[in-house]
Design a protein around this motif. Structure first.
Motif, PDB file in Angstrom:
ATOM      1  N   THR A 248       0.845  -1.203   0.000  1.00 48.49           N
ATOM      2  CA  THR A 248       0.000   0.000   0.000  1.00 48.49           C
ATOM      3  C   THR A 248       0.876   1.247   0.000  1.00 48.49           C
ATOM      4  O   THR A 248       1.902   1.292   0.674  1.00 48.49           O
ATOM      5  CB  THR A 248      -0.928   0.020   1.227  1.00 48.49           C
ATOM      6  OG1 THR A 248      -0.141  -0.124   2.417  1.00 48.49           O
ATOM      7  CG2 THR A 248      -1.941  -1.102   1.151  1.00 48.49           C
ATOM      8  N   ARG A 249       0.455   2.250  -0.762  1.00 41.55           N
ATOM      9  CA  ARG A 249       1.191   3.502  -0.869  1.00 41.55           C
ATOM     10  C   ARG A 249       0.212   4.669  -0.719  1.00 41.55           C
ATOM     11  O   ARG A 249      -0.947   4.576  -1.139  1.00 41.55           O
ATOM     12  CB  ARG A 249       1.895   3.597  -2.231  1.00 41.55           C
ATOM     13  CG  ARG A 249       3.018   2.583  -2.421  1.00 41.55           C
ATOM     14  CD  ARG A 249       4.222   2.940  -1.562  1.00 41.55           C
ATOM     15  NE  ARG A 249       5.356   2.064  -1.807  1.00 41.55           N
ATOM     16  CZ  ARG A 249       5.589   0.931  -1.158  1.00 41.55           C
ATOM     17  NH1 ARG A 249       4.723   0.541  -0.221  1.00 41.55           N
ATOM     18  NH2 ARG A 249       6.643   0.195  -1.420  1.00 41.55           N
ATOM     19  N   ASP A 250       0.688   5.757  -0.131  1.00 44.72           N
ATOM     20  CA  ASP A 250      -0.128   6.967  -0.061  1.00 44.72           C
ATOM     21  C   ASP A 250      -0.519   7.386  -1.464  1.00 44.72           C
ATOM     22  O   ASP A 250       0.293   7.334  -2.402  1.00 44.72           O
ATOM     23  CB  ASP A 250       0.643   8.089   0.624  1.00 44.72           C
ATOM     24  CG  ASP A 250       0.858   7.808   2.107  1.00 44.72           C
ATOM     25  OD1 ASP A 250       0.063   7.063   2.699  1.00 44.72           O
ATOM     26  OD2 ASP A 250       1.832   8.342   2.671  1.00 44.72           O
ATOM     27  N   PHE A 251      -1.749   7.848  -1.594  1.00 50.40           N
ATOM     28  CA  PHE A 251      -2.271   8.157  -2.921  1.00 50.40           C
ATOM     29  C   PHE A 251      -3.172   9.383  -2.832  1.00 50.40           C
ATOM     30  O   PHE A 251      -4.033   9.471  -1.956  1.00 50.40           O
ATOM     31  CB  PHE A 251      -3.061   6.953  -3.448  1.00 50.40           C
ATOM     32  CG  PHE A 251      -3.709   7.186  -4.787  1.00 50.40           C
ATOM     33  CD1 PHE A 251      -2.954   7.131  -5.943  1.00 50.40           C
ATOM     34  CD2 PHE A 251      -5.066   7.452  -4.886  1.00 50.40           C
ATOM     35  CE1 PHE A 251      -3.540   7.334  -7.184  1.00 50.40           C
ATOM     36  CE2 PHE A 251      -5.661   7.660  -6.120  1.00 50.40           C
ATOM     37  CZ  PHE A 251      -4.891   7.603  -7.274  1.00 50.40           C
ATOM     38  N   CYS A 252      -2.951  10.317  -3.733  1.00 51.24           N
ATOM     39  CA  CYS A 252      -3.807  11.507  -3.790  1.00 51.24           C
ATOM     40  C   CYS A 252      -4.604  11.466  -5.079  1.00 51.24           C
ATOM     41  O   CYS A 252      -4.039  11.640  -6.163  1.00 51.24           O
ATOM     42  CB  CYS A 252      -2.979  12.787  -3.727  1.00 51.24           C
ATOM     43  SG  CYS A 252      -4.010  14.281  -3.791  1.00 51.24           S
ATOM     44  N   PRO A 253      -5.900  11.215  -5.016  1.00 46.13           N
ATOM     45  CA  PRO A 253      -6.715  11.162  -6.234  1.00 46.13           C
ATOM     46  C   PRO A 253      -6.811  12.523  -6.894  1.00 46.13           C
ATOM     47  O   PRO A 253      -6.851  13.561  -6.236  1.00 46.13           O
ATOM     48  CB  PRO A 253      -8.082  10.694  -5.717  1.00 46.13           C
ATOM     49  CG  PRO A 253      -8.110  11.124  -4.286  1.00 46.13           C
ATOM     50  CD  PRO A 253      -6.697  11.009  -3.799  1.00 46.13           C
ATOM     51  N   ARG A 267     -16.773  27.513   4.964  1.00 39.64           N
ATOM     52  CA  ARG A 267     -16.540  27.549   6.405  1.00 39.64           C
ATOM     53  C   ARG A 267     -15.317  26.756   6.811  1.00 39.64           C
ATOM     54  O   ARG A 267     -15.011  26.637   7.997  1.00 39.64           O
ATOM     55  CB  ARG A 267     -17.768  27.012   7.150  1.00 39.64           C
ATOM     56  CG  ARG A 267     -19.034  27.831   6.955  1.00 39.64           C
ATOM     57  CD  ARG A 267     -20.133  27.378   7.899  1.00 39.64           C
ATOM     58  NE  ARG A 267     -19.722  27.509   9.289  1.00 39.64           N
ATOM     59  CZ  ARG A 267     -20.476  27.112  10.323  1.00 39.64           C
ATOM     60  NH1 ARG A 267     -21.666  26.574  10.105  1.00 39.64           N
ATOM     61  NH2 ARG A 267     -20.044  27.245  11.557  1.00 39.64           N
ATOM     62  N   LEU A 268     -14.588  26.215   5.841  1.00 39.55           N
ATOM     63  CA  LEU A 268     -13.454  25.352   6.138  1.00 39.55           C
ATOM     64  C   LEU A 268     -12.346  26.118   6.856  1.00 39.55           C
ATOM     65  O   LEU A 268     -11.871  27.129   6.374  1.00 39.55           O
ATOM     66  CB  LEU A 268     -12.902  24.756   4.841  1.00 39.55           C
ATOM     67  CG  LEU A 268     -11.961  23.567   4.994  1.00 39.55           C
ATOM     68  CD1 LEU A 268     -12.718  22.364   5.543  1.00 39.55           C
ATOM     69  CD2 LEU A 268     -11.328  23.218   3.652  1.00 39.55           C
ATOM     70  N   SER A 269     -11.956  25.607   8.037  1.00 40.47           N
ATOM     71  CA  SER A 269     -10.884  26.240   8.810  1.00 40.47           C
ATOM     72  C   SER A 269      -9.685  25.316   8.995  1.00 40.47           C
ATOM     73  O   SER A 269      -8.621  25.767   9.408  1.00 40.47           O
ATOM     74  CB  SER A 269     -11.402  26.667  10.191  1.00 40.47           C
ATOM     75  OG  SER A 269     -11.902  25.552  10.916  1.00 40.47           O
ATOM     76  N   ALA A 270      -9.848  24.032   8.684  1.00 42.81           N
ATOM     77  CA  ALA A 270      -8.741  23.079   8.813  1.00 42.81           C
ATOM     78  C   ALA A 270      -8.843  22.046   7.697  1.00 42.81           C
ATOM     79  O   ALA A 270      -9.905  21.458   7.480  1.00 42.81           O
ATOM     80  CB  ALA A 270      -8.776  22.397  10.175  1.00 42.81           C
ATOM     81  N   LEU A 271      -7.726  21.838   6.988  1.00 38.24           N
ATOM     82  CA  LEU A 271      -7.692  20.900   5.877  1.00 38.24           C
ATOM     83  C   LEU A 271      -6.408  20.089   5.951  1.00 38.24           C
ATOM     84  O   LEU A 271      -5.317  20.635   6.100  1.00 38.24           O
ATOM     85  CB  LEU A 271      -7.747  21.653   4.548  1.00 38.24           C
ATOM     86  CG  LEU A 271      -7.591  20.817   3.271  1.00 38.24           C
ATOM     87  CD1 LEU A 271      -8.772  19.877   3.089  1.00 38.24           C
ATOM     88  CD2 LEU A 271      -7.427  21.729   2.056  1.00 38.24           C
ATOM     89  N   ALA A 272      -6.543  18.756   5.872  1.00 40.21           N
ATOM     90  CA  ALA A 272      -5.372  17.875   5.873  1.00 40.21           C
ATOM     91  C   ALA A 272      -5.517  16.871   4.745  1.00 40.21           C
ATOM     92  O   ALA A 272      -6.502  16.129   4.686  1.00 40.21           O
ATOM     93  CB  ALA A 272      -5.251  17.149   7.212  1.00 40.21           C
ATOM     94  N   LEU A 273      -4.546  16.864   3.839  1.00 39.60           N
ATOM     95  CA  LEU A 273      -4.571  15.982   2.679  1.00 39.60           C
ATOM     96  C   LEU A 273      -3.198  15.361   2.481  1.00 39.60           C
ATOM     97  O   LEU A 273      -2.177  15.965   2.813  1.00 39.60           O
ATOM     98  CB  LEU A 273      -4.959  16.745   1.413  1.00 39.60           C
ATOM     99  CG  LEU A 273      -6.313  17.434   1.383  1.00 39.60           C
ATOM    100  CD1 LEU A 273      -6.411  18.312   0.143  1.00 39.60           C
ATOM    101  CD2 LEU A 273      -7.442  16.423   1.402  1.00 39.60           C
ATOM    102  N   CYS A 274      -3.186  14.161   1.938  1.00 44.99           N
ATOM    103  CA  CYS A 274      -1.926  13.533   1.561  1.00 44.99           C
ATOM    104  C   CYS A 274      -1.696  13.839   0.090  1.00 44.99           C
ATOM    105  O   CYS A 274      -2.214  13.145  -0.799  1.00 44.99           O
ATOM    106  CB  CYS A 274      -1.996  12.024   1.806  1.00 44.99           C
ATOM    107  SG  CYS A 274      -0.453  11.163   1.441  1.00 44.99           S
ATOM    108  N   THR A 275      -0.944  14.886  -0.181  1.00 40.85           N
ATOM    109  CA  THR A 275      -0.744  15.310  -1.556  1.00 40.85           C
ATOM    110  C   THR A 275       0.576  16.066  -1.664  1.00 40.85           C
ATOM    111  O   THR A 275       1.296  16.230  -0.676  1.00 40.85           O
ATOM    112  CB  THR A 275      -1.923  16.205  -2.014  1.00 40.85           C
ATOM    113  OG1 THR A 275      -1.761  16.519  -3.390  1.00 40.85           O
ATOM    114  CG2 THR A 275      -1.993  17.478  -1.198  1.00 40.85           C
ATOM    115  N   ASN A 276       0.889  16.556  -2.858  1.00 45.32           N
ATOM    116  CA  ASN A 276       2.134  17.287  -3.038  1.00 45.32           C
ATOM    117  C   ASN A 276       1.952  18.752  -2.656  1.00 45.32           C
ATOM    118  O   ASN A 276       0.840  19.291  -2.672  1.00 45.32           O
ATOM    119  CB  ASN A 276       2.624  17.175  -4.494  1.00 45.32           C
ATOM    120  CG  ASN A 276       1.588  17.653  -5.486  1.00 45.32           C
ATOM    121  OD1 ASN A 276       1.277  18.838  -5.562  1.00 45.32           O
ATOM    122  ND2 ASN A 276       1.034  16.718  -6.258  1.00 45.32           N
ATOM    123  N   THR A 277       3.046  19.392  -2.341  1.00 49.04           N
ATOM    124  CA  THR A 277       3.016  20.761  -1.841  1.00 49.04           C
ATOM    125  C   THR A 277       2.466  21.747  -2.870  1.00 49.04           C
ATOM    126  O   THR A 277       1.720  22.666  -2.534  1.00 49.04           O
ATOM    127  CB  THR A 277       4.423  21.209  -1.425  1.00 49.04           C
ATOM    128  OG1 THR A 277       4.954  20.264  -0.496  1.00 49.04           O
ATOM    129  CG2 THR A 277       4.389  22.573  -0.779  1.00 49.04           C
TER     130      THR A 277
END
Length: 290
Positions: A248-253, A267-277
């Motif tokens: 399994t590998r981290d994947f950003c669709p 209203r989004l105040s916090a966002l966490a994603l596994c993606t590139n900078t």
């Protein structure tokens, strides 16, 4: 909570919160905990590392003795516990199957009527739960399911109840690799999330699910209220060039940024994603322009 001999301190009539971490590798595990079920004023039970059947039995007694008061229940089983049945072994509810469910029983017969926060880790959830089990979830405002068996099927049953849940926070960690690839689907999870209203915090950690673009509909559905969105996806991928070994590998669709769904989360105040900078920077720039 414990005295020097390891026994629960007695005469704790005013104790409202119980927090325990047990080590299953300890030779004295499950011992010296008989005082648990004598506590009768608990509003919160948090127990991590449950492994032995003796511990599960004591937990059930403690829950049932405090079932009218409990507001928070957080249970984490260790991997060797065998994923005990939450309804039957932990809550002590009878019955195991029900093909379809359309309503949740009324407040007068609800088990754990004050429960608002529930967190389960490595537990077994019934595919077709009885109304008595579903009623336990009726008043929840926060639900966290981590590596629980049959979580997708159980969520599908919850999505069909007549009195919809009023969750403010939902967290799901689910590994599809442990499921039947021919039967497992993200559809039940999506249906459950679409059955909710006014969700404020959403945390999803999904491993090897196909068609995750269905989450787009969830984002649109909760765009007016969602304040925190955490999304982490993993996919099965070859480790070597000859594709003999897989892991399994981290994947950003691509749908996360190719589509404009996140831009509607005003209203989004916090966002966490596994993606590139670069993708994050681009998204933040667009937000600043708006």
């Amino acid at each position: 909570m414990l005295d020097r001999e390891g026994y629960l301190v007695q005469h704790q009539e005013n104790l409202v919160q119980l927090s325990l971490v047990t080590d299953g590798s300890c030779p004295h595990a499950a011992g010296h905990l008989d005082g648990l079920y004598q506590l009768s004023s608990l509003e919160a039970i948090e127990w991590e590392g449950i492994q032995h059947s003796t511990e599960i039995g004591l937990l059930q007694k403690c829950i049932r003795r405090n079932q009218r008061r409990l507001r928070t229940l957080s249970i984490g089983f260790s991997a060797s516990a065998g994923r005990p049945d939450f309804s039957r072994q932990v809550l002590g509810l009878q019955g195991s199957t029900l093909a379809t469910t359309t309503r949740v029983v009324g407040p007068a017969t609800t088990f754990l009527p004050s429960l608002t926060c529930l967190s389960l880790s490595k537990a077994y959830l019934q595919k077709g739960p009885q109304p008595s089990a579903l009623s336990t979830f009726a008043g929840l405002r926060s639900l966290k399911l981590r590596d629980c068996v049959n979580c997708c099927e159980f969520l599908e049953a919850l999505s069909r109840v007549q009195n919809k849940l009023q969750l403010q926070l939902f967290e799901l960690c689910c590994d599809n690799l442990a499921l039947d690839p021919n039967k497992a689907s993200l559809g039940p999870v999506v249906a459950f999330l679409l059955s909710l209203q006014d969700l404020q915090h959403l945390y999803l950690k999904l491993s090897d699910f196909a068609h995750t673009h269905q989450i787009e509909a969830v984002i649109r559905h909760h765009s007016r209220t969602l304040e925190t969105f955490v999304y982490h996806e993993k996919q099965l991928a070859p480790i070597d060039n000859e594709r003999l070994w897989w892991g399994t590998r981290d994947f950003c669709p691509s749908w996360i940024f190719d589509k404009a769904e996140l831009r509607h989360l005003n209203r989004l105040s916090a966002l966490a994603l596994c993606t590139n900078t670069s993708s994050v920077v681009s998204y933040l720039r667009e937000r600043m322009v708006q």
